[in-house]
Write a protein that holds these residues in place. Structure first.
Motif, PDB file in Angstrom:
ATOM      1  N   PHE A 133       0.604   7.301  -4.980  1.00 20.87           N
ATOM      2  CA  PHE A 133       1.320   6.059  -4.721  1.00 20.87           C
ATOM      3  C   PHE A 133       2.405   6.274  -3.667  1.00 20.87           C
ATOM      4  O   PHE A 133       3.350   7.041  -3.873  1.00 20.87           O
ATOM      5  CB  PHE A 133       1.949   5.534  -6.016  1.00 20.87           C
ATOM      6  CG  PHE A 133       0.919   5.118  -7.032  1.00 20.87           C
ATOM      7  CD1 PHE A 133       0.617   3.779  -7.236  1.00 20.87           C
ATOM      8  CD2 PHE A 133       0.229   6.073  -7.782  1.00 20.87           C
ATOM      9  CE1 PHE A 133      -0.335   3.394  -8.161  1.00 20.87           C
ATOM     10  CE2 PHE A 133      -0.731   5.705  -8.715  1.00 20.87           C
ATOM     11  CZ  PHE A 133      -1.016   4.358  -8.890  1.00 20.87           C
ATOM     12  N   GLN A 134       2.243   5.586  -2.540  1.00 16.74           N
ATOM     13  CA  GLN A 134       3.195   5.628  -1.440  1.00 16.74           C
ATOM     14  C   GLN A 134       4.307   4.617  -1.684  1.00 16.74           C
ATOM     15  O   GLN A 134       4.053   3.437  -1.917  1.00 16.74           O
ATOM     16  CB  GLN A 134       2.476   5.312  -0.121  1.00 16.74           C
ATOM     17  CG  GLN A 134       3.372   4.889   1.031  1.00 16.74           C
ATOM     18  CD  GLN A 134       4.198   6.027   1.612  1.00 16.74           C
ATOM     19  OE1 GLN A 134       3.901   7.189   1.383  1.00 16.74           O
ATOM     20  NE2 GLN A 134       5.227   5.690   2.384  1.00 16.74           N
ATOM     21  N   ARG A 135       5.533   5.105  -1.630  1.00 13.70           N
ATOM     22  CA  ARG A 135       6.706   4.228  -1.765  1.00 13.70           C
ATOM     23  C   ARG A 135       7.350   4.061  -0.400  1.00 13.70           C
ATOM     24  O   ARG A 135       7.705   5.051   0.262  1.00 13.70           O
ATOM     25  CB  ARG A 135       7.715   4.819  -2.739  1.00 13.70           C
ATOM     26  CG  ARG A 135       9.050   4.062  -2.806  1.00 13.70           C
ATOM     27  CD  ARG A 135      10.008   4.762  -3.762  1.00 13.70           C
ATOM     28  NE  ARG A 135      11.322   4.157  -3.786  1.00 13.70           N
ATOM     29  CZ  ARG A 135      11.668   3.120  -4.543  1.00 13.70           C
ATOM     30  NH1 ARG A 135      10.761   2.576  -5.336  1.00 13.70           N
ATOM     31  NH2 ARG A 135      12.887   2.628  -4.515  1.00 13.70           N
ATOM     32  N   THR A 136       7.499   2.845   0.043  1.00 14.99           N
ATOM     33  CA  THR A 136       8.153   2.559   1.306  1.00 14.99           C
ATOM     34  C   THR A 136       9.363   1.676   1.040  1.00 14.99           C
ATOM     35  O   THR A 136       9.242   0.648   0.374  1.00 14.99           O
ATOM     36  CB  THR A 136       7.195   1.855   2.280  1.00 14.99           C
ATOM     37  OG1 THR A 136       6.061   2.708   2.489  1.00 14.99           O
ATOM     38  CG2 THR A 136       7.869   1.598   3.612  1.00 14.99           C
ATOM     39  N   VAL A 137      10.529   2.090   1.526  1.00 13.56           N
ATOM     40  CA  VAL A 137      11.749   1.329   1.291  1.00 13.56           C
ATOM     41  C   VAL A 137      12.080   0.487   2.516  1.00 13.56           C
ATOM     42  O   VAL A 137      11.773   0.856   3.646  1.00 13.56           O
ATOM     43  CB  VAL A 137      12.933   2.259   0.955  1.00 13.56           C
ATOM     44  CG1 VAL A 137      12.698   2.959  -0.368  1.00 13.56           C
ATOM     45  CG2 VAL A 137      13.164   3.279   2.053  1.00 13.56           C
ATOM     46  N   GLY A 138      12.673  -0.660   2.272  1.00 13.28           N
ATOM     47  CA  GLY A 138      13.128  -1.518   3.361  1.00 13.28           C
ATOM     48  C   GLY A 138      12.069  -2.426   3.944  1.00 13.28           C
ATOM     49  O   GLY A 138      12.375  -3.303   4.741  1.00 13.28           O
ATOM     50  N   THR A 139      10.801  -2.231   3.540  1.00 17.04           N
ATOM     51  CA  THR A 139       9.718  -3.082   4.028  1.00 17.04           C
ATOM     52  C   THR A 139       8.641  -3.143   2.963  1.00 17.04           C
ATOM     53  O   THR A 139       8.438  -2.195   2.207  1.00 17.04           O
ATOM     54  CB  THR A 139       9.116  -2.549   5.340  1.00 17.04           C
ATOM     55  OG1 THR A 139       8.004  -3.375   5.711  1.00 17.04           O
ATOM     56  CG2 THR A 139       8.648  -1.120   5.191  1.00 17.04           C
ATOM     57  N   ALA A 140       7.925  -4.262   2.911  1.00 19.64           N
ATOM     58  CA  ALA A 140       6.864  -4.422   1.923  1.00 19.64           C
ATOM     59  C   ALA A 140       5.517  -3.940   2.434  1.00 19.64           C
ATOM     60  O   ALA A 140       4.545  -3.886   1.685  1.00 19.64           O
ATOM     61  CB  ALA A 140       6.760  -5.899   1.519  1.00 19.64           C
ATOM     62  N   SER A 141       5.440  -3.562   3.702  1.00 17.45           N
ATOM     63  CA  SER A 141       4.136  -3.286   4.309  1.00 17.45           C
ATOM     64  C   SER A 141       3.575  -1.919   3.988  1.00 17.45           C
ATOM     65  O   SER A 141       2.410  -1.649   4.276  1.00 17.45           O
ATOM     66  CB  SER A 141       4.245  -3.428   5.827  1.00 17.45           C
ATOM     67  OG  SER A 141       5.120  -2.445   6.365  1.00 17.45           O
ATOM     68  N   GLY A 142       4.369  -1.029   3.413  1.00 15.83           N
ATOM     69  CA  GLY A 142       3.917   0.348   3.227  1.00 15.83           C
ATOM     70  C   GLY A 142       3.697   0.773   1.795  1.00 15.83           C
ATOM     71  O   GLY A 142       3.593   1.967   1.523  1.00 15.83           O
TER      72      GLY A 142
END
Length: 305
Positions: A153-162
């Protein structure tokens, strides 16, 4: 769906909890700036044995500094084709130092770990980075294993695209990580649309496979950086349905954690395990949290799906 906190208990001498799995009566916990695999009673949370995963000279203060820590974020239990039960521990991959992992077999019924096998993750993580949207930094925060697949599971902060889920065939991936085959198997991935708090999108933080259901957690931080922490706004828990329709977002049903009085819980949930099923569509979960200052808690939750 409703997720109500039943109890929250501090975990002393267990810094920065980042992953939890339950096998039998033992809860296994890792910390992102600790060199140990911790064992707790799954019911009472009484501390048990801790197993060194690696040697380090940087733990004298009780936390490994951010710039050198392995950032162990992903923990999942699995059974190999040979019937060996163990724990797969993976770094986040957010920096070069965080491309390491470990395989910890659990012999016998006591849960005591006799051996720890280091895993080099550079090849796997290079393949995952090639699948990320432009501008997104690899930052794996959770892992779960079904009978046939390894899910990362990739967690991307500050954007919903990742916010992505990578799906790999379990046996072939284990063969690659253990150098039994030189070829990484094909990686599939799907996007997951997660909720937001105050306009800040959530990112995956935990996952666990239980009774043919994939339980996940997500938290919201006010930050744009995969390495630097930000103010925590709250956390979600729920279930994710696996599909093979890669052109569509994965169906995720999440609810914000709430206190018994109905107010939102503001802690930063890092991982999830299922203690037991308490009724039709009802589960008792055990979560772990990290306050970004070294403190950790265990949180028992009543989840009604």
């Amino acid at each position: 769906m409703r997720a109500t906190i039943l109890q929250e208990a501090p975990l002393p001498d267990l810094p920065s909890a980042s992953g939890i799995e339950i096998i039998g009566e033992v809860a296994y916990v890792i910390g992102d700036d600790s060199p140990f695999l911790y064992q707790l009673s799954a019911s009472s949370l009484a501390a048990g044995e801790k197993v060194p995963l690696f040697e380090t000279a940087h733990f004298s203060t009780g936390r490994i500094p951010k710039d050198v820590k392995l950032d162990l974020e992903c923990l999942t239990a699995l059974t190999t084709p040979a019937g060996e039960v163990g724990l797969l521990v993976l770094g986040s991959g957010a920096t070069a130092a965080r491309e390491q992992g470990f395989w910890v077999p659990l012999p016998g019924s006591t849960g005591a770990a006799a051996s720890v096998y280091p895993l080099a993750l550079g090849g796997l993580y290079a393949a995952l980075r090639a699948l990320l949207p432009a501008g997104i930094v690899l930052n794996l925060e959770a892992a779960a294993a079904t009978a046939t697949e390894l899910l990362l599971f990739q967690r991307t902060v500050g954007t919903a695209s990742g916010n992505l889920v990578f799906c790999l065939p379990l046996v072939a991936t284990l063969d690659y990580l253990h150098h039994r085959t030189p070829q990484l198997p094909p990686v599939q991935w799907q996007f997951a649309a997660l909720p937001a708090i105050d306009g800040k999108p959530a990112g995956f933080s935990g996952a666990s496979w239980f009774a043919d259901r994939l339980f996940v957690t997500a938290s919201v931080e006010d930050t744009q950086n995969a390495v630097l922490d930000g103010a925590v706004l709250g956390s979600f828990v729920g279930v994710l349905q696996l599909t093979r329709e890669s052109e569509r977002p994965l169906p995720v049903v999440l609810t914000q954690l709430q206190l018994p009085d109905g107010k939102p819980y503001r802690g930063k949930v890092e991982s999830v395990a299922v203690r037991r099923r308490t009724g039709p569509g009802r589960y008792e979960l055990l979560l772990v949290t990290d306050d970004d200052a070294g403190g950790s808690t265990a949180v028992a939750v009543d989840l009604v799906v």
